[in-house]
Design a protein around this motif. Structure first.
Motif, PDB file in Angstrom:
ATOM      1  N   LYS A  38       0.893  -1.114  -0.082  1.00  0.00           N
ATOM      2  CA  LYS A  38       0.047   0.114   0.115  1.00  0.00           C
ATOM      3  C   LYS A  38       1.024   1.384  -0.067  1.00  0.00           C
ATOM      4  N   THR A  39       2.042   1.027   0.620  1.00  0.00           N
ATOM      5  CA  THR A  39       2.717   2.511   0.473  1.00  0.00           C
ATOM      6  C   THR A  39       3.287   2.841  -0.714  1.00  0.00           C
ATOM      7  N   ALA A  40       3.187   1.943  -1.795  1.00  0.00           N
ATOM      8  CA  ALA A  40       3.657   2.182  -3.080  1.00  0.00           C
ATOM      9  C   ALA A  40       2.356   3.021  -3.716  1.00  0.00           C
ATOM     10  N   ASP A  41       1.242   3.184  -3.234  1.00  0.00           N
ATOM     11  CA  ASP A  41       0.077   3.616  -3.869  1.00  0.00           C
ATOM     12  C   ASP A  41       0.038   4.931  -3.540  1.00  0.00           C
ATOM     13  N   VAL A  42       0.593   5.449  -2.339  1.00  0.00           N
ATOM     14  CA  VAL A  42       0.289   6.969  -2.068  1.00  0.00           C
ATOM     15  C   VAL A  42       1.655   7.741  -2.283  1.00  0.00           C
ATOM     16  N   ASP A  43       1.304   8.863  -2.460  1.00  0.00           N
ATOM     17  CA  ASP A  43       2.768   9.833  -2.617  1.00  0.00           C
ATOM     18  C   ASP A  43       2.665  10.660  -1.497  1.00  0.00           C
ATOM     19  N   ASP A  44       3.796  10.932  -0.931  1.00  0.00           N
ATOM     20  CA  ASP A  44       4.266  12.060  -0.027  1.00  0.00           C
ATOM     21  C   ASP A  44       3.851  11.831   1.583  1.00  0.00           C
ATOM     22  N   VAL A  45       3.378  10.368   1.731  1.00  0.00           N
ATOM     23  CA  VAL A  45       3.089  10.004   3.101  1.00  0.00           C
ATOM     24  C   VAL A  45       4.161   9.728   3.806  1.00  0.00           C
ATOM     25  N   PHE A  46       4.979   8.882   3.293  1.00  0.00           N
ATOM     26  CA  PHE A  46       6.280   8.329   4.109  1.00  0.00           C
ATOM     27  C   PHE A  46       7.569   9.235   3.534  1.00  0.00           C
ATOM     28  N   ILE A  47       8.394   9.626   4.702  1.00  0.00           N
ATOM     29  CA  ILE A  47       9.701  10.336   4.101  1.00  0.00           C
ATOM     30  C   ILE A  47      10.677   9.244   3.752  1.00  0.00           C
ATOM     31  N   SER A  48      10.658   8.072   4.920  1.00  0.00           N
ATOM     32  CA  SER A  48      11.491   7.163   4.706  1.00  0.00           C
ATOM     33  C   SER A  48      10.860   5.628   5.075  1.00  0.00           C
ATOM     34  N   LEU A  49      11.333   4.551   4.814  1.00  0.00           N
ATOM     35  CA  LEU A  49      10.671   3.124   5.062  1.00  0.00           C
ATOM     36  C   LEU A  49      11.991   2.400   5.569  1.00  0.00           C
ATOM     37  N   CYS A  50      11.616   1.718   6.578  1.00  0.00           N
ATOM     38  CA  CYS A  50      12.459   0.756   7.108  1.00  0.00           C
ATOM     39  C   CYS A  50      12.024  -0.722   6.881  1.00  0.00           C
ATOM     40  N   SER A  51      12.106  -1.329   5.926  1.00  0.00           N
ATOM     41  CA  SER A  51      11.316  -2.270   5.294  1.00  0.00           C
ATOM     42  C   SER A  51      11.991  -3.671   5.863  1.00  0.00           C
ATOM     43  N   ALA A  52      13.435  -3.569   5.879  1.00  0.00           N
ATOM     44  CA  ALA A  52      14.104  -4.620   6.421  1.00  0.00           C
ATOM     45  C   ALA A  52      13.925  -4.742   7.880  1.00  0.00           C
ATOM     46  N   ARG A  53      14.057  -3.945   8.591  1.00  0.00           N
ATOM     47  CA  ARG A  53      13.600  -3.982  10.017  1.00  0.00           C
ATOM     48  C   ARG A  53      12.242  -4.402  10.236  1.00  0.00           C
ATOM     49  N   ALA A  54      11.427  -3.786   9.659  1.00  0.00           N
ATOM     50  CA  ALA A  54       9.985  -4.303   9.713  1.00  0.00           C
ATOM     51  C   ALA A  54       9.822  -5.750   9.528  1.00  0.00           C
ATOM     52  N   LEU A  55      10.586  -6.124   8.532  1.00  0.00           N
ATOM     53  CA  LEU A  55      10.491  -7.753   8.069  1.00  0.00           C
ATOM     54  C   LEU A  55      10.971  -8.533   9.268  1.00  0.00           C
ATOM     55  N   ARG A  56      12.070  -8.128   9.781  1.00  0.00           N
ATOM     56  CA  ARG A  56      12.670  -8.869  10.934  1.00  0.00           C
ATOM     57  C   ARG A  56      11.507  -8.931  11.987  1.00  0.00           C
ATOM     58  N   GLU A  57      11.254  -7.862  12.346  1.00  0.00           N
ATOM     59  CA  GLU A  57      10.234  -7.627  13.459  1.00  0.00           C
ATOM     60  C   GLU A  57       8.953  -8.540  13.009  1.00  0.00           C
ATOM     61  N   ALA A  58       8.530  -8.812  11.904  1.00  0.00           N
ATOM     62  CA  ALA A  58       7.303  -9.282  11.651  1.00  0.00           C
ATOM     63  C   ALA A  58       7.361 -10.799  11.602  1.00  0.00           C
ATOM     64  N   HIS A  59       8.751 -11.125  11.499  1.00  0.00           N
ATOM     65  CA  HIS A  59       8.984 -12.514  11.412  1.00  0.00           C
ATOM     66  C   HIS A  59       9.147 -13.204  12.876  1.00  0.00           C
ATOM     67  N   ALA A  60       9.605 -12.166  13.583  1.00  0.00           N
ATOM     68  CA  ALA A  60       9.965 -12.614  15.238  1.00  0.00           C
ATOM     69  C   ALA A  60       8.272 -12.718  15.925  1.00  0.00           C
ATOM     70  N   SER A  61       7.567 -11.731  15.333  1.00  0.00           N
ATOM     71  CA  SER A  61       6.037 -11.597  16.016  1.00  0.00           C
ATOM     72  C   SER A  61       5.584 -12.879  15.570  1.00  0.00           C
ATOM     73  N   ALA A  62       5.391 -13.170  14.372  1.00  0.00           N
ATOM     74  CA  ALA A  62       4.861 -14.347  13.595  1.00  0.00           C
ATOM     75  C   ALA A  62       5.281 -15.730  14.533  1.00  0.00           C
ATOM     76  N   ALA A  63       6.639 -15.747  15.056  1.00  0.00           N
ATOM     77  CA  ALA A  63       7.042 -16.776  15.451  1.00  0.00           C
ATOM     78  C   ALA A  63       6.346 -16.944  17.094  1.00  0.00           C
TER      79      ALA A  63
END
Length: 458
Positions: A38-63
């Protein structure tokens, strides 16, 4: 005609997302993948993304969810951060071009770390007014997020927590954190049909949060429900036993509707009509409504209009070295002029404001005596964007009008919850602001939960 019900029906919030994790209908990794798409579908909402961190956190949460050991009620829920909060590995731009190339933060801000340890997934940093110094949300450096509710023409998101509000309103994340110095959470919440909680200044840590005015800054969430704001509050305060999310009975609860505010001709009809309709619902649920002017609130309005905004000299002091440097030419000209306007602010006037604030804080506490103050969050709906970009004088006038009803609460350090109160004829949201005396955040949040339940039941 205004439409009250269209903005207060139940919505899918963060706790509903966590319930889906618990039942196995979804998991944090799937939820994050949808967010990143969804972030790819909006303009000017995010200044930066931290996708790698988010993926690590999401996998840890799923476990953790798979093992039946979630770290909190919001484990795995994606969250976005106004780009005033330090997030390790990301620069903290404060929405300013002069900070675009600043080194990434080495550590998380205190509140970022607390929510990360609770399992929440940090998606990225959201856009804002430069240095958080505007209630409208325009930013010439990183673009202006468009209000997703305004479909007739591009409309402002409200500020300064513009990107945080749009990230939630557009359905990207269920929670985003903002800051509020003069209305910067409550205003975008109202313009985007969200819940926005301005906490008392000292309720949450501001360590690692880029400041604007040291005695006025506060931290809080923009959410889709009051129960999500309560859950964030539980985590940030480290409560061992979570607050009950069962709404209390409103019978006998006292609310003070400031009559002078609601009868002011500057209040748009839809804002007034929707607010009065909501108050009628509360009354039908047994709440006691006191309709008369609030002397302390009116005195705060008058003080700001006559003596100036306390945040102005504090913001100037913070940024004086920048304003005195060549780099000042790179600032948003509107923000620069507003900062410079306080250069000659008399010291005696500043001291008098501090003293008057202390007296009025005690006065509002004594006046309310257990009641909650009700006012509109903003006197109008979100204005069109293009005229404000083109006209400096219109921008200045609109900014002052937009901030007018939230500034007194900030001056008095009143915690406030902005709730959706309805829409105007174009479907643009209006907001109702419920405020409490300084430090009474917990009582306010429980009352807001009951008010929200009453409005949704209606």
């Amino acid at each position: 005609m205004s439409d009250t019900n269209s903005q207060i029906r139940p919505v899918a919030d963060a706790l509903a997302m966590a319930e889906a994790f618990a039942s196995g209908r979804s998991d944090p990794v799937q939820a994050l993948e949808k967010v990143l798409a969804k972030t790819a579908d909006v303009d000017d909402v995010f200044i930066s993304l931290c996708s790698a961190r988010a993926l690590r956190e999401a996998h840890a949460s799923a476990a953790r969810w798979k093992a039946g050991q979630p770290a909190s009620a919001l484990d795995g829920v994606p969250i976005a951060w106004k780009d005033l909060f330090d997030v390790a590995g990301s620069p903290t731009t404060a929405g300013a071009a002069v900070r675009r190339d600043i080194s990434p933060a080495l550590l998380d801000a205190n509140v970022v770390g607390l929510l990360a340890r609770a399992g929440m997934v940090s998606v990225g940093k959201t856009n804002l007014s430069e240095f958080a110094y505007s209630g409208l949300g325009l930013n010439p450096h990183f673009g202006t997020p468009r209000n997703p509710v305004g479909l007739d023409q591009p409309r402002i998101p409200g500020g300064s927590s513009s990107g945080s509000a749009v990230a939630v309103a557009a359905g990207i994340v269920p929670i985003a954190m903002g800051t509020d110095t003069a209305g910067s959470i409550r205003i975008p919440a109202a313009f985007n049909g969200l819940v926005g909680f301005r906490s008392s200044c000292r309720r949450y840590s501001r360590e690692g949060v880029f400041p604007l005015a040291h005695t006025l800054d506060s931290v809080g969430p923009l959410t889709r429900s009051v129960r999500d704001a309560l859950s964030i509050d539980d985590i940030l305060l480290g409560r061992a036993k979570p607050t009950s999310l069962v709404p209390r009975d409103l019978s006998g609860q006292r609310f003070w509707l400031d009559q002078a505010v609601i009868e002011d001709e500057r209040i748009e009809p839809a804002v007034r009509d929707n607010l009065l309709r909501c108050v009628s619902v509360l009354k039908n649920h047994g709440a006691l409504i006191d309709l008369r002017p609030s002397p302390a609130f009116q005195a705060a309005l008058g003080l700001i209009e006559q003596q100036g905004w306390l945040g102005a000299p504090e913001a100037f002091a913070l940024h004086q070295s920048l304003l005195d440097s060549d780099a000042a030419a790179r600032l948003d000209p509107r923000v620069r002029r507003r900062l410079e306007a306080a250069r000659a602010f008399p010291a005696s006037q500043l001291v008098n404001l501090y003293g008057a604030r202390k007296r009025l804080q005690q006065q509002i506490t004594d006046e309310l005596d257990g009641a909650f103050l009700i006012t509109p969050s903003v006197a109008h709906v979100a204005p069109p964007l293009a005229p404000l970009e083109a006209d400096d004088e219109l921008f200045t006038q609109t900014n002052l009008a937009t901030l007018r009803l939230t500034m007194p609460g900030s001056l008095l350090d009143m915690p406030g919850v902005s709730l959706p109160s309805g829409c105007d004829a174009l479907g643009l949201p209006t907001g109702m602001l419920i405020s409490a005396p300084p430090g009474e955040d917990s009582r306010l949040l429980r009352a807001a939960l009951a008010v929200e339940a009453a409005l949704r039941h209606h």
